[in-house]
Design a protein around this motif. Structure first.
Motif, PDB file in Angstrom:
ATOM      1  N   ASP A 125     -59.378  12.593  12.037  1.00 34.36           N
ATOM      2  CA  ASP A 125     -60.157  11.353  11.975  1.00 34.36           C
ATOM      3  C   ASP A 125     -60.028  10.632  10.636  1.00 34.36           C
ATOM      4  OD1 ASP A 125     -61.349  13.398  13.847  1.00 34.36           O
ATOM      5  OD2 ASP A 125     -62.483  11.640  14.491  1.00 34.36           O
TER       6      ASP A 125
ATOM      7  N   THR B 278     -66.605   6.219  22.432  1.00 36.11           N
ATOM      8  CA  THR B 278     -65.948   7.518  22.272  1.00 36.11           C
ATOM      9  C   THR B 278     -66.966   8.648  22.162  1.00 36.11           C
ATOM     10  OG1 THR B 278     -65.780   7.098  19.881  1.00 36.11           O
ATOM     11  CG2 THR B 278     -63.867   6.574  21.227  1.00 36.11           C
ATOM     12  N   THR B 279     -68.113   8.355  21.589  1.00 34.66           N
ATOM     13  CA  THR B 279     -69.160   9.383  21.492  1.00 34.66           C
ATOM     14  C   THR B 279     -69.699   9.747  22.866  1.00 34.66           C
ATOM     15  OG1 THR B 279     -69.792   8.547  19.306  1.00 34.66           O
ATOM     16  CG2 THR B 279     -71.376   9.962  20.416  1.00 34.66           C
TER      17      THR B 279
ATOM     18  N   GLY C  60     -67.672  14.468  23.550  1.00 32.97           N
ATOM     19  CA  GLY C  60     -67.772  13.670  22.326  1.00 32.97           C
ATOM     20  C   GLY C  60     -68.922  14.149  21.450  1.00 32.97           C
TER      21      GLY C  60
ATOM     22  N   SER D  66     -67.366  11.187  16.275  1.00 30.70           N
ATOM     23  CA  SER D  66     -66.749  10.000  16.862  1.00 30.70           C
ATOM     24  C   SER D  66     -67.352   8.709  16.323  1.00 30.70           C
ATOM     25  CB  SER D  66     -66.881  10.032  18.391  1.00 30.70           C
ATOM     26  OG  SER D  66     -66.230  11.158  18.939  1.00 30.70           O
TER      27      SER D  66
END
Length: 430
Positions: free
Chosen positions: A94, A247-248, A253, A257
């Motif tokens: 990330d 995305t969470t 997720g 995120s």
């Protein structure tokens, strides 16, 4: 283990093998680290943590030119780690992807008539996407910036170049390396999204991060015109907050995120530091003290609201201190022994590249979620094995335990593994 496969000359993207859902550059990058350090998970974390610090330093340099607040800004960007499941201390891609994407966005915003900056911007956006796919969202920021602040068709068309470059790259990958496309696009796209969580996560993201609300208030009360930094940040917020929330809400997720959203909101707060400082200084007596206290409290709440969870995560691990004993068990037999829940155990013991249960479950998801039974590929490996090392961790896999019993495996009483997260199973009677 995917990186170790690369170093051993084994294919990562093929029909008979399930790999991770991140971009392929993560595997290549880790392979480079392990080529020097061998399989050293700490080395991987250290390198990615350095990149996370570089990300915080870069954002500070861009959005806080004033030396008076530079250290505070740097600490604030680092503190995002406390809201994203300690992602700055992880070997996940990330922060590396965010660093590359921010560099790409910076080159694009400052390119002027410079073709080298134009080319470098596109290259950094592509590399970021090949680390983690969601970083491609930053390539949409120039489009939003042009739509909001320039509103000219030619500018919008030019600003779409980064995003279109990513689309063309993915198209080329789909055509030339379909297995890579399957791993980094098709599989992630198949993961279910819990749309009912979008509103609660969105409210949580903003309400539990009060410094963003203070930044909005400072911007609203300011008499100065919106500068270029604020325009780019607001454009990024318009894209990165919805993407982070989406995305969470995907199955599996987590708070990590939300990284891109927190980066954008923190950047907006940082550019308002000077305004807030002047605002507090213009007040007199108890009003100045009360306002300064409110801002300090908002900062503490914004980054320490999950502190108890952070402490838990800091000491959480897969397995326990008897990991060396589990590895030793693999060296005491010449028959097939596997450990799908942690393939590093068997690899360290005898160099066997076994299947990863978690990667197989991700690849063979049903209706966007893990299947109720282990995939056929893992079942075949169980059929060929005589021993299995089971690893109990914070991610439950009841389908694997059920498969062990159905495959006629029985737990063994191994003194060295008693009371640990590891259990040695044998096929047939002990």
């Amino acid at each position: 283990m995917e990186a170790m496969r690369v170093n051993a000359g084994l294919p990562v993207y093929e029909n008979a093998h399930a790999t991770h859902m991140y971009g392929p550059l993560l595997t290549v990058f880790l392979a480079g680290i392990f080529h020097v350090t061998r399989l050293n998970l700490l080395a991987g974390r250290i390198v990615f943590s350095i990149l996370a610090f570089a990300l915080a330093f870069l954002l500070t340099s861009i959005f806080c030119p004033s030396r008076k607040f530079r250290f505070i800004a740097f600490v604030l960007f680092l503190a995002i780690n406390l809201r994203t499941n300690l992602i700055f201390l992880s070997a996940q891609p990330d922060c590396a992807a965010a660093l590359l994407a921010v560099v790409g966005l910076y080159f694009w915003a400052t390119r002027g008539d410079s073709w080298p900056r134009f080319v470098c911007s596109i290259a950094f956006f592509l590399c970021a996407t090949l680390f983690k796919q969601t970083s491609a969202a930053l390539a949409l920021v120039p489009i939003v910036y042009s739509l909001i602040w320039k509103r000219r068709l030619l500018d919008v068309a030019i600003s779409s170049v980064p995003a279109m470059s990513i689309v063309l790259m993915l198209g080329a990958i789909r055509l030339l390396w379909p297995q890579v496309f399957f791993g980094m696009v098709t599989v992630p796209a198949s993961i279910a999204v819990n749309y009912r969580q979008i509103l609660p996560i969105g409210v949580y993201l903003i309400a539990a991060f009060p410094i963003f609300l203070f930044a909005l208030l400072a911007r609203f009360l300011s008499c100065e015109a919106i500068d270029e930094r604020e325009r780019w940040i607001l454009s990024a917020i318009a894209i990165l907050l919805p993407v982070s929330i989406w995305t969470t809400c995907k199955s599996g997720g987590g708070y990590s995120s939300l990284l891109f959203g927190y980066l954008a909101m923190t950047a907006f707060f940082v550019v308002q530091l000077d305004t807030m400082w002047q605002w507090i200084g213009s007040l007199r007596g108890w009003r100045s003290i009360l306002t300064a206290t409110a801002v300090a409290t908002a900062i503490l709440l914004s980054f320490l609201i999950q502190f108890d969870r952070d402490l838990t995560l800091l000491f959480l691990r897969c397995g326990d201190e008897k990991y060396p004993d589990a590895v030793a068990q693999t060296q005491q037999t010449h028959e097939r022994i596997i450990s799908p829940q942690d393939p590093t155990i068997v690899y360290r013991g005898n160099g066997y590249f076994g299947r990863s249960l978690f990667l197989e479950l991700d690849t063979h998801a049903i209706n966007g979620n893990w299947p109720g039974q282990i995939p056929e590929s893992v079942q075949q490996e169980l059929t060929q094995a005589k021993y299995v090392i089971e690893v109990r961790s914070y991610v439950p896999t009841p389908m694997f335990e059920d498969a062990l019993v159905k495959s006629d495996f029985h737990p063994m009483d191994v003194a060295a593994l008693r009371g640990s997260a590891y259990t040695l199973w044998i096929k047939g009677s002990e």
